[in-house]
Design a protein around this motif. Structure first.
Motif, PDB file in Angstrom:
ATOM      1  N   TRP A  11       0.820  -1.217   0.000  1.00  0.00           N
ATOM      2  CA  TRP A  11       0.000   0.000   0.000  1.00  0.00           C
ATOM      3  C   TRP A  11       0.852   1.264   0.000  1.00  0.00           C
ATOM      4  CZ3 TRP A  11      -4.681   0.627  -1.528  1.00  0.00           C
ATOM      5  CH2 TRP A  11      -5.357   1.796  -1.257  1.00  0.00           C
ATOM      6  N   ILE A  12       2.003   1.207   0.669  1.00  0.00           N
ATOM      7  CA  ILE A  12       2.858   2.398   0.712  1.00  0.00           C
ATOM      8  C   ILE A  12       3.955   2.356  -0.349  1.00  0.00           C
ATOM      9  CG2 ILE A  12       2.393   2.838   3.154  1.00  0.00           C
ATOM     10  CD1 ILE A  12       5.186   1.684   3.775  1.00  0.00           C
ATOM     11  N   SER A  13       3.925   1.336  -1.189  1.00  0.00           N
ATOM     12  CA  SER A  13       4.943   1.231  -2.241  1.00  0.00           C
ATOM     13  C   SER A  13       4.742   2.313  -3.298  1.00  0.00           C
ATOM     14  CB  SER A  13       4.874  -0.137  -2.907  1.00  0.00           C
ATOM     15  OG  SER A  13       3.713  -0.236  -3.728  1.00  0.00           O
ATOM     16  N   ILE A  19      -0.458   4.123  -8.863  1.00  0.00           N
ATOM     17  CA  ILE A  19      -1.769   3.631  -9.325  1.00  0.00           C
ATOM     18  C   ILE A  19      -2.885   4.459  -8.701  1.00  0.00           C
ATOM     19  CG2 ILE A  19      -3.385   1.691  -9.177  1.00  0.00           C
ATOM     20  CD1 ILE A  19      -0.887  -0.159  -9.417  1.00  0.00           C
ATOM     21  N   ASN A  20      -2.806   4.713  -7.412  1.00  0.00           N
ATOM     22  CA  ASN A  20      -3.834   5.514  -6.742  1.00  0.00           C
ATOM     23  C   ASN A  20      -3.897   6.927  -7.303  1.00  0.00           C
ATOM     24  OD1 ASN A  20      -4.758   3.484  -5.056  1.00  0.00           O
ATOM     25  ND2 ASN A  20      -3.273   3.960  -3.467  1.00  0.00           N
ATOM     26  N   ALA A  21      -2.762   7.486  -7.625  1.00  0.00           N
ATOM     27  CA  ALA A  21      -2.737   8.834  -8.199  1.00  0.00           C
ATOM     28  C   ALA A  21      -3.372   8.838  -9.589  1.00  0.00           C
ATOM     29  CB  ALA A  21      -1.306   9.355  -8.258  1.00  0.00           C
ATOM     30  N   ARG A  22      -2.990   7.850 -10.411  1.00  0.00           N
ATOM     31  CA  ARG A  22      -3.529   7.784 -11.781  1.00  0.00           C
ATOM     32  C   ARG A  22      -5.020   7.491 -11.788  1.00  0.00           C
ATOM     33  NH1 ARG A  22      -2.043   3.558 -14.484  1.00  0.00           N
ATOM     34  NH2 ARG A  22      -0.481   2.722 -13.080  1.00  0.00           N
ATOM     35  N   PRO A  28       0.262  11.227  -3.407  1.00  0.00           N
ATOM     36  CA  PRO A  28       1.101  10.223  -2.764  1.00  0.00           C
ATOM     37  C   PRO A  28       1.494  10.680  -1.362  1.00  0.00           C
ATOM     38  CG  PRO A  28       2.345  11.403  -4.430  1.00  0.00           C
ATOM     39  CD  PRO A  28       0.937  11.879  -4.531  1.00  0.00           C
ATOM     40  N   SER A  29       1.692   9.726  -0.485  1.00  0.00           N
ATOM     41  CA  SER A  29       2.094  10.073   0.880  1.00  0.00           C
ATOM     42  C   SER A  29       3.619  10.153   1.012  1.00  0.00           C
ATOM     43  CB  SER A  29       1.542   9.049   1.873  1.00  0.00           C
ATOM     44  OG  SER A  29       2.035   7.762   1.586  1.00  0.00           O
ATOM     45  N   ARG A  30       4.319   9.765  -0.031  1.00  0.00           N
ATOM     46  CA  ARG A  30       5.782   9.812  -0.026  1.00  0.00           C
ATOM     47  C   ARG A  30       6.249  10.707  -1.168  1.00  0.00           C
ATOM     48  NH1 ARG A  30       7.243   3.851  -0.700  1.00  0.00           N
ATOM     49  NH2 ARG A  30       9.339   4.668  -0.654  1.00  0.00           N
ATOM     50  N   LYS A  31       7.021  11.717  -0.838  1.00  0.00           N
ATOM     51  CA  LYS A  31       7.479  12.658  -1.854  1.00  0.00           C
ATOM     52  C   LYS A  31       8.359  11.988  -2.908  1.00  0.00           C
ATOM     53  CE  LYS A  31       9.154  17.319  -2.406  1.00  0.00           C
ATOM     54  NZ  LYS A  31       9.646  18.515  -1.766  1.00  0.00           N
ATOM     55  N   PRO A  42       1.801  15.853 -18.188  1.00  0.00           N
ATOM     56  CA  PRO A  42       0.814  16.922 -18.028  1.00  0.00           C
ATOM     57  C   PRO A  42      -0.405  16.463 -17.214  1.00  0.00           C
ATOM     58  CG  PRO A  42       1.573  16.836 -20.294  1.00  0.00           C
ATOM     59  CD  PRO A  42       2.151  15.626 -19.598  1.00  0.00           C
ATOM     60  N   GLU A  43      -0.741  15.194 -17.331  1.00  0.00           N
ATOM     61  CA  GLU A  43      -1.888  14.643 -16.591  1.00  0.00           C
ATOM     62  C   GLU A  43      -1.691  14.763 -15.075  1.00  0.00           C
ATOM     63  OE1 GLU A  43      -4.262  10.368 -16.279  1.00  0.00           O
ATOM     64  OE2 GLU A  43      -2.355  10.489 -17.335  1.00  0.00           O
ATOM     65  N   ALA A  44      -0.455  14.756 -14.636  1.00  0.00           N
ATOM     66  CA  ALA A  44      -0.163  14.801 -13.201  1.00  0.00           C
ATOM     67  C   ALA A  44       0.224  16.194 -12.717  1.00  0.00           C
ATOM     68  CB  ALA A  44       0.944  13.814 -12.872  1.00  0.00           C
ATOM     69  N   ALA A  45       0.095  17.199 -13.571  1.00  0.00           N
ATOM     70  CA  ALA A  45       0.508  18.557 -13.197  1.00  0.00           C
ATOM     71  C   ALA A  45      -0.183  19.047 -11.931  1.00  0.00           C
ATOM     72  CB  ALA A  45       0.257  19.525 -14.349  1.00  0.00           C
ATOM     73  N   HIS A  46      -1.480  18.772 -11.801  1.00  0.00           N
ATOM     74  CA  HIS A  46      -2.202  19.241 -10.611  1.00  0.00           C
ATOM     75  C   HIS A  46      -1.690  18.548  -9.344  1.00  0.00           C
ATOM     76  CE1 HIS A  46      -4.378  15.550 -11.508  1.00  0.00           C
ATOM     77  NE2 HIS A  46      -4.953  15.619 -10.317  1.00  0.00           N
ATOM     78  N   LEU A  47      -1.260  17.300  -9.450  1.00  0.00           N
ATOM     79  CA  LEU A  47      -0.711  16.597  -8.293  1.00  0.00           C
ATOM     80  C   LEU A  47       0.641  17.200  -7.898  1.00  0.00           C
ATOM     81  CD1 LEU A  47      -1.572  12.953  -9.395  1.00  0.00           C
ATOM     82  CD2 LEU A  47      -2.778  14.338  -7.693  1.00  0.00           C
ATOM     83  N   ARG A  48       1.470  17.495  -8.893  1.00  0.00           N
ATOM     84  CA  ARG A  48       2.755  18.145  -8.601  1.00  0.00           C
ATOM     85  C   ARG A  48       2.526  19.490  -7.918  1.00  0.00           C
ATOM     86  NH1 ARG A  48       3.736  16.775 -13.847  1.00  0.00           N
ATOM     87  NH2 ARG A  48       3.796  18.966 -14.481  1.00  0.00           N
TER      88      ARG A  48
END
Length: 104
Positions: A11-13, A19-22, A28-31, A42-48
């Motif tokens: 779960w923390i891998s 997968i959870n982000a996508r 993610p809980s780990r930077k 670009p799909e992950a820009a908001h997460l960054r």
């Protein structure tokens, strides 16, 4: 216990967090996970953006710089409205605006 530990490790891998982000858009809980290729798209820009915001501000919500004053200005009218249902809402809110404007 062994199966539970294996579940926690997965779960923390980095793989599970990606997968959870996508799939769910969760942060993610780990930077360190942010170094994976998905997080450079670009799909992950908001997460960054959120991860950077949290690192810079130390909070997980977007607040105005005067959040404390705003919160304090709204607490009293809210309490009054809850305690006294016949409170004139417009007047209570106008007083909150005046209190906030004086504070800033």
């Amino acid at each position: 216990p062994d199966a539970a530990w294996e579940h926690i490790k997965y779960w923390i891998s980095a793989e599970a967090q990606e997968i959870n982000a996508r799939m769910a858009g969760t942060l993610p809980s780990r930077k360190s996970v942010m170094k994976l290729p998905f997080f450079q798209t670009p799909e992950a820009a908001h997460l960054r953006w959120w991860v950077d915001y949290m690192a810079e501000r130390g909070e997980i919500v977007i607040n105005v710089s005067t959040f404390t004053q705003l919160n304090e200005a709204l607490v009293d009218p809210l309490q009054q409205i809850i305690a006294e249902p016949k409170t004139d809402l417009r007047k209570a809110l106008d007083n909150a605006v005046a209190t906030y404007n004086q504070a800033i």
